[in-house]
Design a protein around this motif. Structure first.
Motif, PDB file in Angstrom:
ATOM      1  N   ARG A  65      -0.677   0.324 -12.622  1.00 25.32           N
ATOM      2  CA  ARG A  65      -2.003  -0.296 -12.489  1.00 25.32           C
ATOM      3  C   ARG A  65      -2.298  -0.742 -11.063  1.00 25.32           C
ATOM      4  O   ARG A  65      -2.964  -1.752 -10.837  1.00 25.32           O
ATOM      5  CB  ARG A  65      -2.175  -1.474 -13.461  1.00 25.32           C
ATOM      6  N   PHE A  66      -1.798   0.026 -10.078  1.00 26.86           N
ATOM      7  CA  PHE A  66      -2.218  -0.203  -8.703  1.00 26.86           C
ATOM      8  C   PHE A  66      -3.677   0.240  -8.560  1.00 26.86           C
ATOM      9  O   PHE A  66      -4.150   1.110  -9.294  1.00 26.86           O
ATOM     10  CB  PHE A  66      -1.360   0.615  -7.736  1.00 26.86           C
ATOM     11  N   GLN A  67      -4.356  -0.345  -7.602  1.00 26.65           N
ATOM     12  CA  GLN A  67      -5.738   0.048  -7.337  1.00 26.65           C
ATOM     13  C   GLN A  67      -5.752   1.326  -6.506  1.00 26.65           C
ATOM     14  O   GLN A  67      -5.058   1.431  -5.495  1.00 26.65           O
ATOM     15  CB  GLN A  67      -6.475  -1.056  -6.584  1.00 26.65           C
ATOM     16  N   ARG A  68      -6.541   2.298  -6.929  1.00 27.66           N
ATOM     17  CA  ARG A  68      -6.651   3.558  -6.191  1.00 27.66           C
ATOM     18  C   ARG A  68      -7.858   3.490  -5.263  1.00 27.66           C
ATOM     19  O   ARG A  68      -8.949   3.100  -5.674  1.00 27.66           O
ATOM     20  CB  ARG A  68      -6.798   4.737  -7.152  1.00 27.66           C
ATOM     21  N   TRP A 116      -2.431  -9.098 -12.241  1.00 25.48           N
ATOM     22  CA  TRP A 116      -1.782  -7.788 -12.314  1.00 25.48           C
ATOM     23  C   TRP A 116      -0.902  -7.675 -13.560  1.00 25.48           C
ATOM     24  O   TRP A 116      -0.944  -6.671 -14.272  1.00 25.48           O
ATOM     25  CB  TRP A 116      -0.954  -7.547 -11.054  1.00 25.48           C
ATOM     26  N   PHE A 132      -3.039   3.975  -2.689  1.00 30.96           N
ATOM     27  CA  PHE A 132      -3.022   2.954  -3.734  1.00 30.96           C
ATOM     28  C   PHE A 132      -2.574   1.635  -3.110  1.00 30.96           C
ATOM     29  O   PHE A 132      -1.845   1.630  -2.111  1.00 30.96           O
ATOM     30  CB  PHE A 132      -2.027   3.313  -4.843  1.00 30.96           C
ATOM     31  N   SER A 133      -2.967   0.531  -3.716  1.00 33.03           N
ATOM     32  CA  SER A 133      -2.472  -0.757  -3.234  1.00 33.03           C
ATOM     33  C   SER A 133      -2.432  -1.768  -4.373  1.00 33.03           C
ATOM     34  O   SER A 133      -3.123  -1.620  -5.386  1.00 33.03           O
ATOM     35  CB  SER A 133      -3.349  -1.303  -2.096  1.00 33.03           C
ATOM     36  N   GLN A 134      -1.602  -2.794  -4.175  1.00 27.60           N
ATOM     37  CA  GLN A 134      -1.543  -3.918  -5.101  1.00 27.60           C
ATOM     38  C   GLN A 134      -1.133  -5.158  -4.336  1.00 27.60           C
ATOM     39  O   GLN A 134      -0.154  -5.140  -3.587  1.00 27.60           O
ATOM     40  CB  GLN A 134      -0.549  -3.662  -6.240  1.00 27.60           C
ATOM     41  N   THR A 157       0.856  -1.184   0.000  1.00 26.08           N
ATOM     42  CA  THR A 157       0.000   0.000   0.000  1.00 26.08           C
ATOM     43  C   THR A 157       0.891   1.233   0.000  1.00 26.08           C
ATOM     44  O   THR A 157       1.943   1.253   0.649  1.00 26.08           O
ATOM     45  CB  THR A 157      -0.917   0.011   1.232  1.00 26.08           C
ATOM     46  N   LEU A 204       2.048   5.211  -9.968  1.00 28.98           N
ATOM     47  CA  LEU A 204       1.209   4.128  -9.460  1.00 28.98           C
ATOM     48  C   LEU A 204       0.042   3.835 -10.394  1.00 28.98           C
ATOM     49  O   LEU A 204      -0.364   2.677 -10.551  1.00 28.98           O
ATOM     50  CB  LEU A 204       0.715   4.476  -8.056  1.00 28.98           C
TER      51      LEU A 204
END
Length: 437
Positions: free
Chosen positions: A280-283, A313, A301-303, A264, A276
């Motif tokens: 393609r990290f999730q916002r 991913w 953001f996290s992945q 994160t 980020l």
């Protein structure tokens, strides 16, 4: 254009080490795909060994790599001079690494393969931040309590650069150092001077007082992860040297991939936010407050880099990079491939190697021959004539267009219509989901 001239000079200088030969084309392919094994280069052992013997070529976990800045300069020139071939090389490298990643059990090598996939991301923020054309010989190590002064100095520079509140940053750093100095990773230059850092906090109940100010309303979501899975929060990353900065970030990503962790990131920095998004990290939105008192709320953001989430991913990276197969091959691309069908080095530059699935040079050559043969055997007269023209002009002994038109007893206008039609039909055959059997 500037890179093109510099690239030619690099190759000319390397010609003093090795006589001109197939290695020059292979070197361009190597630079384009960041690193490559013998299979990806489609090189025989002698050619691979020749490349390995060049002074700027170094061995890596994924095969050979061309050292910076030589790699970046040659790739830029190739992308400018032959964009379709550049896209084809990327697509083939991407498919190759995804296949290896799906079959690789070792965590360290999985992290390296993933790094190689990121290197092919067609996103300016990712390429400029993570893979700059910059030399780096820096060493990363874990901080100790003795590094506190250097950490404080760098973090104050980080705050000034981002327009963050210095006093609040000092309090944050003090809390991190008291809680766990080893949460900092430091990078030193060749003279042993600390020039950059990252701070990552393990997200647990024990560290909640450190992470909650940066995540605020998003904290509970991280603490609710299933037992046995881990998560890290990247709280800061700073290094004014571009090459060392990239080294730090790629090292961090390899760590979380090896550990199968959720990463994160909380950042008010617009440049990091673009990076980020490119990765393609999730916002998840912003924090409720302007944490750093800089006029910008941090974005979260996290992945998840667990083994189950990693393939999805990498697939997102591939889709958004526009490298999954590409458009239907054009007649011009088919014509160039047929012209160079007897020259493996020329054929290796063809974008048809990735339309729509990756092919080796040998497979592409066989598919072209078979597509032309089938076209010539067609029961449709126009198609059969088109196939006859392709077979005799490109695959037979050298003859002129005029001579072939006379042999078919057709006008020049009809002849060239048949030729263009045949090239388009072969392109369509190559674009089918499966190779011509």
């Amino acid at each position: 254009a500037v890179a093109d001239g510099a690239a030619r000079e690099i190759v000319e200088r390397l010609s003093r080490e090795r006589p001109t030969g197939a290695w020059q084309h292979a070197l361009i392919r190597l630079a384009t795909v960041w690193s490559a094994d013998e299979e990806l280069l489609d090189a025989d052992p002698d050619l691979f060994d020749t490349l390995a013997g060049l002074s700027p070529v170094v061995p890596t976990e994924l095969g050979l790599a061309l050292a910076e800045p030589f790699r970046g300069v040659i790739e830029l020139a190739h992308r400018w001079r032959r964009p379709a071939a550049h896209r084809g090389a990327w697509a083939r490298a991407l498919a190759h690494r995804k296949k290896l990643l799906a079959e690789e059990p070792a965590a360290d090598r999985r992290s390296r393969l993933t790094e190689g996939i990121i290197a092919l991301a067609d996103d300016d923020a990712v390429r400029e931040t993570m893979f700059p054309i910059s030399v780096t010989r820096d060493v990363i190590h874990t901080a100790t309590p003795d590094d506190a002064d250097a950490i404080g100095t760098l973090m104050r520079q980080w705050a000034r650069q981002g327009g963050l509140d210095a006093r609040w940053t000092d309090r944050l750093v003090e809390r991190w150092l008291v809680d766990d100095p080893a949460s900092f990773q430091l990078i030193r230059d060749g003279g042993d001077r600390i020039i950059g850092l990252t701070n990552t906090q393990q997200v647990t109940e024990r560290t909640v007082n450190c992470v909650e100010p940066l995540l605020q309303q998003h904290t509970d979501r991280l603490l609710d992860r299933p037992r046995g899975t881990g998560g890290w929060l990247l709280g800061a990353a700073y290094c004014p040297d571009r090459g060392a900065h990239a080294h730090l970030l790629r090292g961090l990503l390899r760590q979380v991939i090896m550990g199968g962790l959720l990463l994160t990131v909380s950042t008010p920095n617009p440049d990091y936010q673009r990076l980020l998004r490119g990765l393609r990290f999730q916002r998840h939105g912003t924090t409720a407050d302007d944490v750093y008192r800089c006029g910008r709320k941090p974005e979260i953001f996290s992945q998840d880099f667990g083994s189950a989430a990693l393939p999805d991913w990498t697939e997102r990276l591939a889709r958004t990079s526009g490298m999954r197969g590409g458009p239907r091959p054009t007649g011009q691309e088919v014509a160039r491939a047929l012209t160079g069908i007897a020259d493996p080095a020329r054929l290796a530059e063809s974008p048809l190697l990735s339309s729509p699935r990756p092919r080796t040079v040998a497979e592409l050559r066989a598919d072209l021959w078979e597509a032309v043969r089938r076209l010539a055997d067609s029961e449709v007269r126009e198609e059969a004539e088109a196939g006859w023209i392709l077979r005799h002009y490109y695959l037979g002994r050298p003859r002129t267009h005029q001579r072939l038109a006379q042999q078919l007893h057709i006008s020049r206008a009809t002849y060239f219509r048949r030729l263009r039609h045949g090239l388009d039909l072969v392109g369509g055959a190559l674009a089918e989901e499966r190779s011509v059997p």
